[in-house]
Design a protein around this motif. Structure first.
Motif, mmCIF file in Angstrom:
data_model
loop_
_atom_site.group_PDB
_atom_site.id
_atom_site.type_symbol
_atom_site.label_atom_id
_atom_site.label_comp_id
_atom_site.label_asym_id
_atom_site.label_seq_id
_atom_site.Cartn_x
_atom_site.Cartn_y
_atom_site.Cartn_z
ATOM 1 N N SER A 214 0.915 -1.147 -0.100
ATOM 2 C CA SER A 214 -0.167 0.098 -0.196
ATOM 3 C C SER A 214 0.937 1.398 0.176
ATOM 4 C CB SER A 214 -0.954 -0.082 1.271
ATOM 5 O OG SER A 214 -1.874 -0.995 1.322
ATOM 6 N N PRO A 215 0.686 2.067 -0.778
ATOM 7 C CA PRO A 215 1.187 3.508 -0.972
ATOM 8 C C PRO A 215 0.949 4.323 0.319
ATOM 9 C CG PRO A 215 -0.443 3.607 -2.451
ATOM 10 C CD PRO A 215 -0.343 2.139 -2.015
ATOM 11 N N LEU A 216 2.067 5.024 0.904
ATOM 12 C CA LEU A 216 1.812 5.578 2.259
ATOM 13 C C LEU A 216 2.859 6.955 2.337
ATOM 14 C CD1 LEU A 216 -0.026 6.149 4.760
ATOM 15 C CD2 LEU A 216 1.577 4.749 6.013
ATOM 16 N N ASP A 217 2.264 7.780 2.792
ATOM 17 C CA ASP A 217 3.276 9.050 3.291
ATOM 18 C C ASP A 217 2.716 9.287 4.738
ATOM 19 O OD1 ASP A 217 4.471 11.377 3.655
ATOM 20 O OD2 ASP A 217 4.148 12.243 1.717
ATOM 21 N N VAL A 218 3.706 8.929 5.446
ATOM 22 C CA VAL A 218 3.662 8.868 6.917
ATOM 23 C C VAL A 218 3.571 10.392 7.345
ATOM 24 C CG1 VAL A 218 4.689 6.651 7.513
ATOM 25 C CG2 VAL A 218 6.050 8.662 7.340
ATOM 26 N N ARG A 219 3.887 11.329 6.654
ATOM 27 C CA ARG A 219 3.755 12.736 6.919
ATOM 28 C C ARG A 219 2.066 13.203 7.005
ATOM 29 N NH1 ARG A 219 8.082 14.882 2.630
ATOM 30 N NH2 ARG A 219 6.648 13.341 1.359
ATOM 31 N N ARG B 26 -6.736 -2.616 10.117
ATOM 32 C CA ARG B 26 -7.016 -3.027 11.635
ATOM 33 C C ARG B 26 -5.921 -4.129 12.047
ATOM 34 N NH1 ARG B 26 -9.918 0.571 14.215
ATOM 35 N NH2 ARG B 26 -10.024 -0.846 15.865
ATOM 36 N N PRO B 27 -4.522 -3.600 11.916
ATOM 37 C CA PRO B 27 -3.471 -4.430 12.182
ATOM 38 C C PRO B 27 -3.527 -4.900 13.804
ATOM 39 C CG PRO B 27 -2.660 -2.149 11.929
ATOM 40 C CD PRO B 27 -4.021 -2.371 11.658
ATOM 41 N N GLU B 28 -2.905 -5.935 14.174
ATOM 42 C CA GLU B 28 -2.751 -6.327 15.636
ATOM 43 C C GLU B 28 -1.469 -5.685 15.864
ATOM 44 O OE1 GLU B 28 -4.565 -10.464 16.423
ATOM 45 O OE2 GLU B 28 -4.305 -10.383 14.386
ATOM 46 N N VAL B 29 -0.236 -5.723 14.863
ATOM 47 C CA VAL B 29 1.019 -5.170 15.519
ATOM 48 C C VAL B 29 1.081 -4.319 13.965
ATOM 49 C CG1 VAL B 29 3.417 -5.785 15.395
ATOM 50 C CG2 VAL B 29 1.510 -7.428 16.393
ATOM 51 N N VAL B 30 1.897 -3.242 14.656
ATOM 52 C CA VAL B 30 2.412 -2.202 13.557
ATOM 53 C C VAL B 30 3.995 -2.061 13.961
ATOM 54 C CG1 VAL B 30 2.407 0.317 12.838
ATOM 55 C CG2 VAL B 30 0.238 -1.048 13.656
ATOM 56 N N ILE B 31 4.800 -2.314 13.037
ATOM 57 C CA ILE B 31 6.099 -1.980 13.005
ATOM 58 C C ILE B 31 6.492 -0.759 12.317
ATOM 59 C CG2 ILE B 31 8.595 -2.828 12.755
ATOM 60 C CD1 ILE B 31 7.437 -5.720 13.230
ATOM 61 N N ASN B 32 7.136 0.121 12.765
ATOM 62 C CA ASN B 32 7.441 1.366 11.892
ATOM 63 C C ASN B 32 8.884 1.367 11.728
ATOM 64 O OD1 ASN B 32 7.496 3.853 10.898
ATOM 65 N ND2 ASN B 32 7.316 4.875 12.651
ATOM 66 N N ALA B 33 9.338 1.173 10.337
ATOM 67 C CA ALA B 33 10.486 1.162 9.869
ATOM 68 C C ALA B 33 10.894 2.267 8.970
ATOM 69 C CB ALA B 33 10.923 -0.110 9.387
ATOM 70 N N ALA B 34 9.845 3.384 8.825
ATOM 71 C CA ALA B 34 9.966 4.428 8.045
ATOM 72 C C ALA B 34 11.072 5.511 8.533
ATOM 73 C CB ALA B 34 8.594 4.826 7.855
ATOM 74 N N PHE B 35 11.692 6.101 7.573
ATOM 75 C CA PHE B 35 12.785 7.289 8.201
ATOM 76 C C PHE B 35 13.031 7.912 6.780
ATOM 77 C CE2 PHE B 35 15.796 3.933 7.586
ATOM 78 C CZ PHE B 35 16.882 4.867 7.267
ATOM 79 N N ARG B 36 13.550 9.120 6.768
ATOM 80 C CA ARG B 36 14.443 9.546 5.738
ATOM 81 C C ARG B 36 15.352 10.442 6.563
ATOM 82 N NH1 ARG B 36 10.975 11.838 0.929
ATOM 83 N NH2 ARG B 36 12.586 11.613 -0.161
ATOM 84 N N GLN B 37 16.720 10.399 6.459
ATOM 85 C CA GLN B 37 17.776 10.775 6.966
ATOM 86 C C GLN B 37 17.612 12.572 7.009
ATOM 87 O OE1 GLN B 37 21.909 9.769 6.910
ATOM 88 N NE2 GLN B 37 21.168 7.856 8.230
ATOM 89 N N THR C 237 10.615 11.545 9.456
ATOM 90 C CA THR C 237 11.379 10.709 10.836
ATOM 91 C C THR C 237 10.358 11.041 12.170
ATOM 92 O OG1 THR C 237 13.578 10.657 9.699
ATOM 93 C CG2 THR C 237 13.496 10.216 11.921
ATOM 94 N N ALA C 238 10.218 12.228 12.331
ATOM 95 C CA ALA C 238 9.874 12.832 13.564
ATOM 96 C C ALA C 238 8.004 12.649 13.664
ATOM 97 C CB ALA C 238 10.301 13.881 14.188
ATOM 98 N N ILE C 239 7.658 13.504 12.864
ATOM 99 C CA ILE C 239 6.169 13.690 12.683
ATOM 100 C C ILE C 239 5.445 12.470 12.233
ATOM 101 C CG2 ILE C 239 4.294 14.973 11.661
ATOM 102 C CD1 ILE C 239 6.361 17.648 11.674
ATOM 103 N N GLY C 240 6.173 11.722 11.063
ATOM 104 C CA GLY C 240 5.727 10.446 10.610
ATOM 105 C C GLY C 240 5.496 9.441 11.719
ATOM 106 N N ALA C 241 6.537 9.306 12.646
ATOM 107 C CA ALA C 241 6.533 8.466 13.871
ATOM 108 C C ALA C 241 5.310 8.645 14.597
ATOM 109 C CB ALA C 241 7.605 8.373 14.536
ATOM 110 N N ALA D 149 13.316 12.855 19.013
ATOM 111 C CA ALA D 149 11.954 13.418 19.115
ATOM 112 C C ALA D 149 10.826 12.446 18.836
ATOM 113 C CB ALA D 149 11.523 14.748 18.045
ATOM 114 N N ALA D 150 11.022 11.564 17.608
ATOM 115 C CA ALA D 150 10.176 10.417 17.531
ATOM 116 C C ALA D 150 10.169 9.556 18.859
ATOM 117 C CB ALA D 150 10.682 9.536 16.280
ATOM 118 N N GLU D 151 11.138 9.185 19.375
ATOM 119 C CA GLU D 151 11.148 8.282 20.559
ATOM 120 C C GLU D 151 10.246 8.939 21.640
ATOM 121 O OE1 GLU D 151 15.561 6.195 20.641
ATOM 122 O OE2 GLU D 151 14.856 7.012 22.341
#
Length: 272
Positions: free
Chosen positions: A44-49, A62-73, A79-83, A131-133
Motif C-alpha cells: 500500500s502506498p503511504l506518506d507517513v507525513r 486494523r493491524p494487531e501489530v504495527v512495526i514502523n521502520a520508515a525514516f528519511r535522514q 522521521t519525527a512527525i511521521g512516527a 523526538a520520535a522516541e
C-alpha cells in the motif's frame, strides 16, 4: 496475526515483510515511491507525513501489530512527525507498536550506552529520531522502541554498496577508523523485532550486533567476504575532517539479548 510494516520497501522493512509472510502472518507493507518484492504481502502506498492517510490505512486494515521502520535522514517530518502519526493511528486502533530507532540519538560522549541512557543527539537526524522516541513513548506507552545500529545484509545494504564503490574506484571518499558502531545483520534484527512485537515487553530496547567495529574495519570485513581488494579501501579519521556526527557509539544490548531467542551476532562473525 495481522502485521502492518510501515516503510516495508526499505532494506529492513523488506526483511520484516519477508519473515512475517514466511511465518504465515497476514501482512500489509507500505511504500512511498515503489513497492517491495516480498511474496504474499499486500503493498500500500503511504506518506507517513499525512496523518489522515495513516489513520485511513490503519483503520481499514486494523493491524494487531504495527512495526514502523520508515525514516528519511534529511526529512524531519518523515522521521519525527511521521512516527507520531503512526503511533497515534496504532494506539487508536488498539494495535501493538514497535518503533525502530537508531544509535544516532547519542552523541558518542559516553561511548557505551545501555537502554537507560537518555538521548543527547548532535545531528538533525539524531534529533528527529529522539523526538520520535519521545512522541512514541507519550502516545503509546506500552509500545517497544528498538534502537539499532548500522544494518548489514548479504549484499543489499547501503553500507555494502559504499564499500563496493570505494574498492572499485567508482566513488571517492573514505572509511573512518575512529567512527565506531555495532553493526547488526538485517536477518537478526528483523527476527528480534518480531520477537519483541509478540512479547509483553515495552519501552526502550537495544538491538545491535555484539561487535564494536570502526567503519573501516567493517569495510575490510565486507571487502574480504565479497572478494574485493581490501587494500584499495581509503581510510582516514573523522576527527581530522569537518564531517558532523558522533564518533564512537556502542549500544549495550545485554538486557535485550537476555529477553530474546534470536542471537544478535557480531559483524566479525556474520561477515567472517
Amino acid at each position: 496475526m495481522r502485521f502492518l510494516i510501515v516503510g516495508g520497501s526499505g532494506f529492513l522493512g523488506g526483511e520484516l515483510a519477508r519473515q512475517c509472510s514466511a511465518a504465515g502472518h497476514e501482512v500489509t507493507a507500505t511504500y512511498l515511491t515503489r513497492s517491495g518484492d516480498a511474496a504474499n504481502v499486500e503493498w500500500s502506498p503511504l506518506d507517513v507525513r499525512r496523518r489522515e492517510d495513516v489513520d485511513a490505512l490503519v483503520g481499514v486494515f486494523r493491524p494487531e501489530v504495527v512495526i514502523n521502520a520508515a525514516f528519511r535522514q534529511t526529512d524531519w517530518a518523515t522521521t519525527a512527525i511521521g512516527a507520531a502519526n503512526v503511533a497515534l493511528a496504532a494506539s487508536a486502533a488498539g494495535g501493538r507498536l514497535v518503533h525502530v530507532s537508531s544509535d544516532a540519538v547519542f552523541s558518542g560522549a559516553a561511548i557505551r550506552y545501555d537502554e537507560t541512557c537518555l538521548p543527547d543527539p548532535i545531528t538533525p537526524y539524531g534529533a528527529a529520531k529522539a523526538a520520535a522516541e519521545t512522541a512514541v513513548a507519550a502516545i503509546a506507552p506500552t509500545s517497544v522502541t528498538a534502537r539499532t545500529s548500522l544494518i548489514i545484509g548479504d549484499g543489499g545494504s547501503s553500507h555494502e554498496a559504499l564499500v563496493h564503490s570505494l574498492a572499485t574506484g567508482r566513488k571517492k571518499g573514505m572509511l573512518f577508523t575512529d567512527d565506531v558502531r555495532c553493526p547488526v545483520h538485517v536477518v537478526d534484527l528483523a527476527a528480534a523485532l518480531l520477537e519483541l512485537a509478540v512479547s509483553e515487553y515495552h519501552g526502550i530496547h537495544h538491538v545491535a550486533g555484539a561487535d564494536a567495529v570502526s567503519r573501516y574495519e567493517l569495510g575490510l570485513l565486507i571487502a574480504r567476504r565479497d572478494g574485493l581488494d581490501a587494500d584499495r579501501l581509503p581510510s582516514g579519521r573523522r576527527a581530522d575532517t569537518d564531517v558532523p556526527g558522533p564518533m564512537d557509539v556502542r549500544l549495550e544490548c545485554g538486557t535485550t539479548q537476555r529477553r530474546l531467542r534470536t542471537e544478535l551476532r557480531g559483524a566479525r562473525r556474520f561477515l567472517g
